[in-house]
Write a protein that holds these residues in place. Structure first.
Motif, PDB file in Angstrom:
ATOM      1  N   VAL A 226       0.833  -1.206   0.000  1.00 20.66           N
ATOM      2  CA  VAL A 226       0.000   0.000   0.000  1.00 20.66           C
ATOM      3  C   VAL A 226       0.867   1.256   0.000  1.00 20.66           C
TER       4      VAL A 226
ATOM      5  N   THR B 126       1.908   1.836  -3.489  1.00 12.84           N
ATOM      6  CA  THR B 126       0.770   2.351  -4.255  1.00 12.84           C
ATOM      7  C   THR B 126       0.546   3.833  -3.974  1.00 12.84           C
TER       8      THR B 126
ATOM      9  N   SER C 277      -3.610   0.949   5.998  1.00 12.53           N
ATOM     10  CA  SER C 277      -3.521   2.241   5.303  1.00 12.53           C
ATOM     11  C   SER C 277      -2.791   3.268   6.148  1.00 12.53           C
TER      12      SER C 277
ATOM     13  N   VAL D 287      -9.013   6.621   1.127  1.00 11.55           N
ATOM     14  CA  VAL D 287      -9.243   5.173   1.178  1.00 11.55           C
ATOM     15  C   VAL D 287     -10.620   4.968   1.776  1.00 11.55           C
TER      16      VAL D 287
ATOM     17  N   VAL E 189      -8.809   4.929  -3.221  1.00  9.53           N
ATOM     18  CA  VAL E 189      -8.622   3.485  -3.104  1.00  9.53           C
ATOM     19  C   VAL E 189      -9.923   2.898  -2.581  1.00  9.53           C
TER      20      VAL E 189
ATOM     21  N   THR F 298      -9.144   5.591  -9.683  1.00 11.52           N
ATOM     22  CA  THR F 298      -9.537   4.740  -8.565  1.00 11.52           C
ATOM     23  C   THR F 298      -8.703   3.471  -8.609  1.00 11.52           C
ATOM     24  N   VAL F 299      -8.410   2.963  -7.432  1.00 12.42           N
ATOM     25  CA  VAL F 299      -7.589   1.763  -7.320  1.00 12.42           C
ATOM     26  C   VAL F 299      -8.299   0.771  -6.414  1.00 12.42           C
TER      27      VAL F 299
ATOM     28  N   TRP G 242      -8.704  -2.087  -3.712  1.00 11.56           N
ATOM     29  CA  TRP G 242      -7.852  -2.428  -2.573  1.00 11.56           C
ATOM     30  C   TRP G 242      -6.963  -3.631  -2.875  1.00 11.56           C
TER      31      TRP G 242
ATOM     32  N   ALA H  65      -4.018  -2.548  -4.669  1.00 13.55           N
ATOM     33  CA  ALA H  65      -3.131  -1.706  -3.864  1.00 13.55           C
ATOM     34  C   ALA H  65      -2.353  -2.503  -2.832  1.00 13.55           C
TER      35      ALA H  65
END
Length: 677
Positions: free
Chosen positions: A139, A142, A167, A203, A235, A253-254, A256, A259
């Motif tokens: 993470v 990322t 996170s 996130v 995220v 957008t990613v 999770w 990431a």
């Protein structure tokens, strides 16, 4: 004037077991400090009061000992422990560079659980130390690719799950700044906090569980993202299994899984001791919530002391403390990792209707050693007839309790229904220092209804109206010497004026917290409630907590709130609002029982003018009763000036109590007009 507070319990409710006390980490620290820091007599490491006196008279020696005992790993050494004691402005460990995330991950056994993820269904899974380190590394990489650098902000709109912990640690590893709130906040309420920070990445999760219901927060998450124009990316966490829509904002957008599953090597950025770690927010009951900034080093040392010494946590221990992500207890729960202990996250209601004893069942199944909760939870368990000891709770050695003063009536219940040898550690602190001012330790006795002692390193005092320290008498809670975890500053307070006014306006150079306490001659601390909500009848100050304690013991009452309101004609109105148990009516007989209980359990002065049944008591999102705002609503202050509805657990109650105040003023006006005629 203030009144002496009686000490009705001359004998301790619980005396530490000598073997347990001698073998505790705080006793080991005392022995170590005696050898290396000349702290105290090494022959009695269980003498908490001696250790405490040294910790507040020799701040530099004590905090250097905490640093050395826990082997803080600094990239560059500190020049001195404390550069000046002026508050605000004291600088701790100048010259040192370190990183909180490095310390949170370094003591974890690679194959033992670092995080145990639990929810109200009883389900759970574990993340080992090796897995946690790998996910944090992924993470962090990322976030770095999404443009997050040192000092940038990353925010979370998340329930209490491992996603939030990972996170946060990834953010901290980069030297970026973290902030989080739960998804029971509306998008606007969350944006009121996060927009101030101008975050780079959000996130957010698809939803959360509570009391048997899955709450879909996909639309709310995307609305929040749209309200944060500074975002470069979001995220998206798949927590409850809801599919994210195709049309999203922002453009980047990613998922999770993408990431968090990369193969990366974790590096942690060395930052100055006072580099911002996170921003926690005040409740925001009026106006925008204040962003309170804490630093890497101050939090590291304070939480090592609090969790490693006071809570006796270390490798092999497990901490389960019910909290939401926007309560400062979440920050403390994450810090269990600093000690090498396993931390438990929990998503859901603390007592879901389908399974009200689920937390006790989970504590038994996972061999929890320290169980944390609130007074309201323990009182609710007693009234529901829950029997925790139906589960094997033999691993629990301490019950931590905070959020408000724990009434004396809860102590026998814990002894009889959880375990006779379990230490009941009532604590009091705040988001402001993200720790406790007073609490307990394995070497302190416990008195029912009291906190065992001020915490190590906290120069706690009670001030009378003239600003003089008093003992065995109600006074203002103050801290007279600096703590490492005092805020660095408030966000968007460039000249520091808001910070100074918040804590140092009453007593220059002395921290005033806003609570009424009694420091007893035997070393314990009694918390009476917020000083700005103090009842003042005929010049005699009364603590609201003393009344709540008595009334909430009655089986007919689920919760109570007492208010003292000054009236325009110079009168004083002290009503007691009660929430009744199901099927109970407030008749003359019950009113008499309540008055008799208060008269006997507190004093005749504490008996209210009126007793009124209400549907509910308003709280902040972290569960604190909104005493002062209710008082102002009853006095006629405009609701929009008194309370931000998004900061209240039940916004409808704002209008309800405002209406009660209007009805009373109309009744008084009619009565005055009748008298005049």
């Amino acid at each position: 004037m203030t009144t002496p507070h009686p000490m009705p319990y001359p004998e301790p409710f619980l005396t530490p077991d000598p073997k347990t006390a001698t073998g505790s980490r705080i006793a080991d620290f005392a022995r170590w400090a005696a050898r290396h820091r000349r702290a105290q007599d090494a022959h009695d490491p269980t003498d908490y009061q001696a250790l405490y006196r040294w910790s507040v008279t020799d701040l530099e020696g004590f905090w250097a000992a905490v640093w050395e005992y826990f082997d803080v790993d600094a990239t560059t050494p500190y020049e001195r422990v404390l550069d000046g004691e002026t508050m605000p402005g004291a600088r701790w460990f100048p010259g040192a560079t370190l990183n909180y995330a490095h310390h949170a991950l370094r003591n974890l056994h690679p194959d033992a659980p670092a995080i145990t993820a639990l929810d109200e269904t009883g389900a759970g899974y574990e993340i080992t130390g090796r897995q946690l380190r790998a996910r944090v590394a992924s993470v962090a990489a990322t976030l770095r690719e999404l443009g997050v650098g040192q000092g940038d902000r990353v925010v979370g709109y998340l329930p209490n799950t491992p996603h939030a912990v990972i996170s946060f640690l990834a953010t901290a590893s980069l030297g970026a700044v973290w902030s989080v709130c739960g998804q029971d906040y509306s998008p606007k309420a969350a944006a009121d906090r996060f927009a101030q920070l101008e975050p780079t990445v959000l996130v957010t999760a698809d939803g959360y569980l509570f009391n048997g219901t899955t709450h879909d927060r996909r639309a709310a998450s995307l609305e929040l993202a749209g309200a944060l124009p500074s975002l470069k990316a979001t995220v998206l966490v798949d927590h409850v299994g809801l599919a994210w829509p195709e049309n999203r904002h922002p453009d980047v957008t990613v998922p999770w899984d993408d990431a968090s599953t990369r193969t990366e090597y974790l590096t942690t950025a060395p930052v100055p001791f006072d580099h911002p770690l996170w921003v926690v927010f005040s409740s925001g009951t009026t106006g925008l919530p204040k962003g309170i900034v804490h630093g890497h080093g101050g939090v590291l040392l304070e939480h090592l002391k609090t969790l490693g010494l006071h809570s006796d946590l270390g490798p092999g221990d497990r901490l389960l403390w019910y909290t939401t992500t926007h309560w400062m207890m979440w920050n403390l729960v994450v810090s269990a990792l600093l000690t090498g202990a396993t931390t438990c996250t929990y998503d859901g209601s603390p007592a879901p209707m389908a399974h009200p004893d689920v937390l006790w069942e989970l504590a038994a199944r996972h061999k929890v050693t320290v169980f944390g909760t609130s007074p309201q939870y323990l009182l609710a368990m007693a009234k529901l007839g829950i029997e925790p000891s139906a589960h094997d709770l033999s691993a629990i050695r301490a019950i931590g309790c905070t959020g408000s003063a724990l009434p004396a009536s809860a102590y026998p219940w814990v002894r009889d229904h959880v375990g006779a040898g379990v230490q009941l550690a009532s604590t009091s602190g705040g988001t402001d220092v993200v720790s406790a001012f007073a609490g307990s330790a394995p070497t302190t006795p416990v008195w029912a209804g009291e906190l065992s002692a001020p915490n190590l390193g906290v120069a706690l005092a009670a001030y009378d109206g003239a600003g003089r320290p008093v003992a065995d008498q109600v006074g203002e809670l103050v801290v007279t010497r600096p703590m490492p975890s005092m805020p660095l500053y408030f966000w968007n307070d460039p000249d520091g004026s808001a910070y100074r006014d918040a804590y140092f306006g009453a007593y220059p150079g002395v921290w005033r917290h806003g609570d009424w306490i009694t420091l007893t001659s035997r070393g314990s601390v009694i918390v009476h409630g917020r000083s700005d909500a103090t009842l003042n009848r005929n010049g005699v100050r009364l603590g609201s907590a003393d009344i709540h304690d008595v009334v909430e013991r009655l089986p007919e009452i689920t919760e109570a709130l007492v208010i003292g309101a000054e009236e325009p004609d110079g009168g004083y109105w002290m009503p007691l609002f009660v929430v009744l148990a199901d099927g109970v009516g407030l008749d003359a007989t019950l009113r008499d029982r309540i008055r008799d209980a208060i008269r006997t359990g507190a004093s005749p002065r504490h008996v209210p003018d009126e007793i009124l049944a209400v549907p509910a008591i308003p709280h902040t999102k972290t569960g604190k009763k909104l005493e002062v705002p209710v008082k102002r609503l009853l006095q006629g202050a405009p609701a929009e000036q008194v309370l931000n509805p998004s900061a209240v657990d039940n916004p409808d109650l704002v209008a309800y109590f405002a209406g009660l105040g209007a009805e009373r003023r109309q009744a008084r006006h009619r009565h005055t007009a009748k008298d005049a005629s």
